[in-house]
Design an enzyme around this catalytic site. Sequence first.
Site, PDB file in Angstrom:
ATOM      1  N   VAL A  96       9.494   2.677   1.771  1.00 33.17           N
ATOM      2  CA  VAL A  96       9.303   2.487   2.763  1.00 33.17           C
ATOM      3  C   VAL A  96      10.026   3.274   3.592  1.00 33.17           C
ATOM      4  CG1 VAL A  96       9.677   0.495   4.549  1.00 33.17           C
ATOM      5  CG2 VAL A  96       9.622   0.094   1.625  1.00 33.17           C
ATOM      6  N   HIS A 100      16.393   2.793   6.645  1.00 33.22           N
ATOM      7  CA  HIS A 100      17.066   1.524   5.176  1.00 33.22           C
ATOM      8  C   HIS A 100      18.179   1.921   4.920  1.00 33.22           C
ATOM      9  CE1 HIS A 100      14.046   2.931   3.321  1.00 33.22           C
ATOM     10  NE2 HIS A 100      14.632   2.527   1.655  1.00 33.22           N
TER      11      HIS A 100
HETATM   12  P1  AMP Z   1      13.713   2.460  -0.721  1.00 27.32           P
HETATM   13  O1  AMP Z   1      12.604   3.488  -2.209  1.00 27.32           O
HETATM   14  O2  AMP Z   1      14.829   3.396  -0.217  1.00 27.32           O
HETATM   15  O3  AMP Z   1      12.537   3.500   0.360  1.00 27.32           O
HETATM   16  O4  AMP Z   1      13.492   1.536  -0.636  1.00 27.32           O
HETATM   17  C1  AMP Z   1      12.896   0.386  -0.114  1.00 27.32           C
HETATM   18  C2  AMP Z   1      13.098  -0.948  -0.604  1.00 27.32           C
HETATM   19  O5  AMP Z   1      12.540  -2.174   0.244  1.00 27.32           O
HETATM   20  C3  AMP Z   1      13.244  -1.358  -2.502  1.00 27.32           C
HETATM   21  O6  AMP Z   1      14.478  -1.448  -2.828  1.00 27.32           O
HETATM   22  C4  AMP Z   1      12.096  -2.244  -2.589  1.00 27.32           C
HETATM   23  O7  AMP Z   1      12.803  -2.964  -3.074  1.00 27.32           O
HETATM   24  C5  AMP Z   1      12.585  -2.572  -0.798  1.00 27.32           C
HETATM   25  N1  AMP Z   1      11.503  -3.697  -0.639  1.00 27.32           N
HETATM   26  C6  AMP Z   1      10.192  -3.652  -0.344  1.00 27.32           C
HETATM   27  N2  AMP Z   1       9.521  -4.876   0.293  1.00 27.32           N
HETATM   28  C7  AMP Z   1      10.492  -5.464   0.388  1.00 27.32           C
HETATM   29  C8  AMP Z   1      10.046  -6.797   1.195  1.00 27.32           C
HETATM   30  N3  AMP Z   1       8.959  -7.314   1.692  1.00 27.32           N
HETATM   31  N4  AMP Z   1      11.524  -7.273   1.339  1.00 27.32           N
HETATM   32  C9  AMP Z   1      12.987  -6.541   0.825  1.00 27.32           C
HETATM   33  N5  AMP Z   1      12.847  -6.383   0.449  1.00 27.32           N
HETATM   34  C10 AMP Z   1      11.317  -5.220   0.182  1.00 27.32           C
END
Ligand code: AMP
Length: 114
Positions: A96, A100
Amino acid sequence: MADCLFCRIVAGEIPADIVAENDGAVAFRDVNPVAPTHALVIPREHLENVAEIAAKASATLGDVLGLAAEVAAKEGIAETGYRLVANTGRDGHQTVFHAHVHVLGGRSMGWPPG
Ligand code: AMP
């Protein structure tokens, strides 16, 4: 950004389990937890990764990291320890592209990470 998932969570357009918030950042539970405590702390402003926060909105780094510490305290893992992770780019497996920081705790973390 209209098509950014995390911007839509900040705007309240997509539901999330909010854990804590401050002026510059929001923390919510990861939808796919990999530890007993797994929250994401994101800047309210759309910035792609932690490096972009540092370059364009350095004060927001304090909001993000301060909120991560607050989440750890609230979740009862401040004393036992926890891990902050900011996956960045392809090799970091970032999926994403709204900055974060993962707050992971409630179990012992392996090292090195995969
Ligand atoms: P990354 O791989 O570090 O970019 O982490 C993205 C994170 O966002 C993953 O751990 C997903 O499980 C989390 N994620 C994706 N969509 C959502 C959502 N709608 N609400 C909460 N977490 C999410």
